[in-house]
Design an enzyme around this catalytic site. Structure first.
Site, PDB file in Angstrom:
ATOM      1  N   GLU A   1       0.783  -1.039  -0.120  1.00 49.43           N
ATOM      2  CA  GLU A   1       0.108  -0.199   0.131  1.00 49.43           C
ATOM      3  C   GLU A   1       0.831   1.159   0.002  1.00 49.43           C
ATOM      4  O   GLU A   1       0.382   2.137  -0.620  1.00 49.43           O
ATOM      5  CB  GLU A   1      -0.925   0.047   1.100  1.00 49.43           C
ATOM      6  CG  GLU A   1      -2.086  -0.979   1.034  1.00 49.43           C
ATOM      7  CD  GLU A   1      -1.717  -2.474   1.422  1.00 49.43           C
ATOM      8  OE1 GLU A   1      -0.705  -2.645   1.797  1.00 49.43           O
ATOM      9  OE2 GLU A   1      -2.812  -3.079   1.898  1.00 49.43           O
TER      10      GLU A   1
ATOM     11  N   PHE B   1     -11.521  -6.987  13.545  1.00 46.38           N
ATOM     12  CA  PHE B   1     -10.628  -7.556  12.633  1.00 46.38           C
ATOM     13  C   PHE B   1     -10.042  -6.391  11.823  1.00 46.38           C
ATOM     14  O   PHE B   1     -11.110  -5.953  11.063  1.00 46.38           O
ATOM     15  CB  PHE B   1     -10.947  -8.717  11.739  1.00 46.38           C
ATOM     16  CG  PHE B   1     -10.057  -9.321  10.881  1.00 46.38           C
ATOM     17  CD1 PHE B   1      -8.704  -9.704  11.286  1.00 46.38           C
ATOM     18  CD2 PHE B   1     -10.358  -9.288   9.426  1.00 46.38           C
ATOM     19  CE1 PHE B   1      -7.790 -10.116  10.509  1.00 46.38           C
ATOM     20  CE2 PHE B   1      -9.235  -9.747   8.727  1.00 46.38           C
ATOM     21  CZ  PHE B   1      -7.846 -10.359   9.015  1.00 46.38           C
ATOM     22  N   GLN B   2      -8.892  -6.285  11.575  1.00 47.55           N
ATOM     23  CA  GLN B   2      -8.479  -5.176  10.604  1.00 47.55           C
ATOM     24  C   GLN B   2      -8.957  -3.814  10.864  1.00 47.55           C
ATOM     25  O   GLN B   2      -9.325  -2.962  10.110  1.00 47.55           O
ATOM     26  CB  GLN B   2      -8.525  -5.499   9.081  1.00 47.55           C
ATOM     27  CG  GLN B   2      -7.520  -6.809   8.890  1.00 47.55           C
ATOM     28  CD  GLN B   2      -7.419  -6.878   7.213  1.00 47.55           C
ATOM     29  OE1 GLN B   2      -8.279  -6.554   6.466  1.00 47.55           O
ATOM     30  NE2 GLN B   2      -6.421  -7.457   6.785  1.00 47.55           N
TER      31      GLN B   2
ATOM     32  N   LYS C   1     -17.133  -0.283   5.952  1.00 49.73           N
ATOM     33  CA  LYS C   1     -17.944  -1.192   4.900  1.00 49.73           C
ATOM     34  C   LYS C   1     -19.269  -1.087   4.550  1.00 49.73           C
ATOM     35  O   LYS C   1     -19.921  -1.064   3.507  1.00 49.73           O
ATOM     36  CB  LYS C   1     -17.510  -2.761   5.163  1.00 49.73           C
ATOM     37  CG  LYS C   1     -17.652  -3.277   4.078  1.00 49.73           C
ATOM     38  CD  LYS C   1     -17.261  -5.006   4.367  1.00 49.73           C
ATOM     39  CE  LYS C   1     -17.576  -5.735   3.174  1.00 49.73           C
ATOM     40  NZ  LYS C   1     -16.849  -7.174   3.278  1.00 49.73           N
TER      41      LYS C   1
ATOM     42  N   MET D   1      24.848   8.133   2.217  1.00 51.94           N
ATOM     43  CA  MET D   1      24.605   9.533   3.186  1.00 51.94           C
ATOM     44  C   MET D   1      24.919   8.988   4.657  1.00 51.94           C
ATOM     45  O   MET D   1      25.609  10.024   5.205  1.00 51.94           O
ATOM     46  CB  MET D   1      23.240  10.090   2.859  1.00 51.94           C
ATOM     47  CG  MET D   1      23.329  11.368   3.401  1.00 51.94           C
ATOM     48  SD  MET D   1      24.523  12.447   2.560  1.00 51.94           S
ATOM     49  CE  MET D   1      23.418  13.083   1.445  1.00 51.94           C
TER      50      MET D   1
END
Lengths: 163, 569
Positions: free
Chosen positions: B53, B115-116, B165, B481
């Site tokens: 993502e 969940f999630q 949802k 760096m």
């Protein structure tokens, strides 16, 4: 310098956390913060008491203005204004204290709003310094509990913050 | 628009189409299945399936940086949203307009540790311009309209819309508003006329002027106005890392990038000018170093920015102008053109002569006869072979600085990098977003072996979506760096900066279905690049350049020091 910042914001869920989050993430002080909807239920009116140099206060005002939910910001300390804070103090009211506490409340123009066998609860309104003075004037052992709202502020006279 | 009843998911899709969105970068999951189902049934925009993502957001971000349009990413709830956070913060720091749609657990499950489930609005609050949790399908269309409006106006930035949802499943009449007014949000676009006049007068009286241009010039599409004003007045221009391309780099008035790895001429001119015109830039720590040191020299500062909070934040300015930088620059040009006298030509001549003395120190020199590949050489060759007209994305580190120093960007929106947040892993997904927006255009991703491994899984996305990106890996075997700072400031204690066990990048590229090359001799650099952009034009080519591990980025201003305190080669 101590500043009192007043603001109007959309009365949306999470609005308060946007303001408090801004102060914590940028390291600004909050001495007190009060918030509630007013005559227009779609808006919340907030008073924030903060401390900082002129530069910091300028940034605070700008950053607040940048928040998308905020409709108006005013630094009340830029002009004449009035501040009031509400305090509720529960004190011992037994023996000599029963008379003493009544007298002290009267002197400070407080009101006893709850009376029990052993306690009084005193309501006191005024600028923060007055509430401080009341606390200082009481015998420390007599104070059982105290709660303060933080300052609410408004401009004097024609100084009006409205949308 | 017709008042038919649609599901929330269909509304999302219709709104995106109505906004003219052509590409959505995303990754499906439980909470967004209805939206994905609606995407399946439509043909208005293309969805690009990434492999993580974070990459979806970077791709959407770079899509926006290269086009000026709002980028759109779509991710699921919980880990989908948390993975997106780095991308969102990257866009926020560089003021990139994005709309990121995140799925959320159904409204009834919010707060139940479902969940999630994660508090997406809470987690993203400090790194978005604004965010929304939509609890009622009736608010969905208006919220999307607001999101695009907020993201793209004023100082742009990412806006997150969190959609539970069940809201994507509920139905309501669909109406997409043409425009939206918000009483709490009215960005200023026109500068204050009095201030503009004062500033124009100051410019005309300047004897040692410098224009310091930042990312705001690119974001406001004001490169043309900037170039016109600078040329009209004959004022030298320096750009920040984010501002490169805002003024054509090959032009003699251009001083190069300023700041921590800026040129001598840019940093010295900045320090010693008498009138500084700051345009869409914010005097950050990597640009002016220590503000106290900067303010030791007396100079007048004019600062144009669309965001009032960027003005007088680190440095006090004399003439603040809040507004769209393009508008204000055009106003300046009008006023200075109409004035009865221009800036003192003798003074400007003397100032330019001084600048040439600084420039003559040739701070960008490096060893052209080395037996090993110098990273700067690769960038110079890339510049030559692409005619200076490629889209160049980069990751973060030494390679990023060399890209900024040696690729002379002549146009805005060609240089795509994570300046503010400094996100390693940005380069490859960014190149995907750019290539999606500009099919057929040359897109190079300049990267390091540390950065590329932070989102290397996106090689699969490039295969699936057929993106012929040219990866220019400057592989020095070190987190360069970090190694440089350890050499300069930590007495060469190279703590954890050596990256052992690198994969065989050629085989890796091939495993993903791409072309891999390993280049270890200076004389092979040019042929490799020519093949990549010629013979393999239509393929992704992963070029692993083995470069001098001891090369450093010069000049360098140590952190906390001032502009005139550069370490030179």
């Amino acid at each position: 310098m101590r500043h009192v910042i007043s603001l109007l914001m959309e009365n949306e869920a999470g609005a308060l956390s946007r303001v408090s989050g801004l102060f914590s993430s940028r390291g600004y002080n909050i001495e007190s913060l009060t918030v509630a909807p007013t005559e227009d239920a779609s808006l919340s009116r907030m008073t924030i008491v903060t401390r900082g140099s002129d530069e910091v206060i300028e940034q605070i005002t700008k950053q607040l203005n940048k928040l998308v939910d905020i409709v108006k910001v005013q630094d009340l300390t830029d002009g004449c204004h009035i501040e009031r804070e509400l305090m509720l103090v529960k004190v011992k009211a037994v023996g000599e204290f029963r008379e003493e506490m009544k007298r002290m409340a009267d002197i400070f123009r407080g009101r006893i709003i709850d009376v029990a066998d052993k306690t009084y609860t005193i309501e006191l309104t005024g600028p923060g310094v007055k509430l401080d003075a009341f606390i200082a004037a009481l015998e420390p052992s007599a104070i059982l509990e105290a709660v303060r709202t933080g300052a609410s502020g408004i401009g004097r006279g024609d100084r009006i913050m409205k949308i | 628009m017709a008042d038919t009843e649609l599901t929330g998911a269909e509304i999302v899709v219709r709104c995106l189409a109505a906004e003219g969105v052509e590409h959505v970068f995303g990754y499906p999951g439980g909470a967004v299945l209805d939206i994905y189902d609606a995407i399946y049934k439509q043909d208005k925009f293309k969805h690009i399936l990434v492999r993580h993502e974070q990459a979806a957001v970077h791709a959407a971000d770079a899509y926006s940086r290269s086009t000026g349009k709002v980028g759109v990413a779509l991710v699921t709830s919980g880990p989908g949203a948390t993975n997106a956070v780095t991308g969102i913060a990257t866009a926020y720091m560089d003021s990139i307009p994005l709309v990121v749609i995140t799925g959320q657990v159904p409204t009834a499950a919010i707060g139940m540790d479902a969940f999630q489930e994660v508090d997406t609005v809470g987690i993203t609050r400090p790194c978005v311009k604004h965010n929304f949790l939509v609890k009622d399908v009736k608010d969905l269309a208006d919220t999307l309209k607001k999101a695009f409006y907020i993201a793209s106006t004023g100082r742009p930035g990412p806006v997150v819309i969190d959609i539970p949802k069940d809201v994507t499943q509920h139905r309501c009449a669909f109406h997409y508003p043409e425009s939206i007014a918000m009483r709490s949000y009215n960005p200023t676009s026109k500068g204050h006329a009095g201030q503009i006049k004062r500033a124009a007068q100051m410019l005309l009286e300047a004897k040692r002027p410098v224009i310091y241009s930042g990312g705001g010039v690119i974001l406001a599409n004001a490169a043309e106005q900037l170039t016109e004003l600078a040329r009209q007045l004959g004022f030298p221009v320096t750009s920040t890392l984010m501002g490169l391309g805002g003024y054509p780099a090959p032009d003699p008035l251009f001083l190069g990038m300023l700041g921590m790895h800026g040129t001598i001429e840019a940093n010295m001119a900045m320090q010693h000018c008498d009138v500084l015109l700051a345009v869409g830039a914010r005097f950050d720590d990597r640009v002016i170093g220590n503000p106290k040191h900067f303010q030791k020299e007396a100079r007048k500062i004019i600062h144009i920015d669309v965001d009032p909070s960027s003005i007088s934040k680190r440095v006090k300015v004399d003439v603040p102008i809040v507004g769209d930088v393009g508008n204000v620059l055009a106003e300046f040009a009008k006023l200075t053109q109409a004035a009865d006298h221009g800036p003192d030509p003798e003074a400007l001549k003397a100032w330019r002569a001084q600048i040439e003395l600084w420039r003559a120190q040739d701070c960008m020199k490096y060893d052209h006869n080395a037996a090993v590949i110098k990273p700067q050489f690769v960038i110079e060759k890339l510049y030559e072979i692409t005619g200076g007209d490629a889209f160049v994305t980069s990751d973060v580190g030494q390679h990023q600085m060399w890209a900024a120093q040696y690729y002379k960007f002549a146009k805005p929106r060609r240089w795509i990098n994570s300046g503010g947040l400094g996100t390693m892993g940005f380069g490859l997904p960014a190149a995907m977003g750019v290539q999606m927006a500009h099919p057929g255009a040359p897109v190079a991703c300049i990267t390091g072996e540390g950065s590329i491994q932070m989102n290397i899984q996106e090689l699969a996305t490039c295969k699936q979506s057929d993106l012929p990106i040219k990866i220019v890996l400057l592989n020095n075997g070190y987190l360069g760096m970090v190694r440089q700072w350890q050499e300069f400031f930590y007495e060469e204690r190279y703590s954890e900066s050596y990256v052992a066990s690198l994969p065989d990048f050629v085989k890796l590229a091939e495993a993903y279905g791409h072309v891999g090359m390993r280049i270890d001799k200076p004389e092979d650099v040019e042929p490799a690049l020519r093949r990549a952009f010629g013979e393999y034009k239509d393929r992704l080519v992963f070029m692993n350049f083995l470069t001098d591990p001891r090369e450093n980025v010069y000049p360098m201003i140590p952190a906390g020091k001032g502009l005139s305190e550069m370490i030179l080669i």
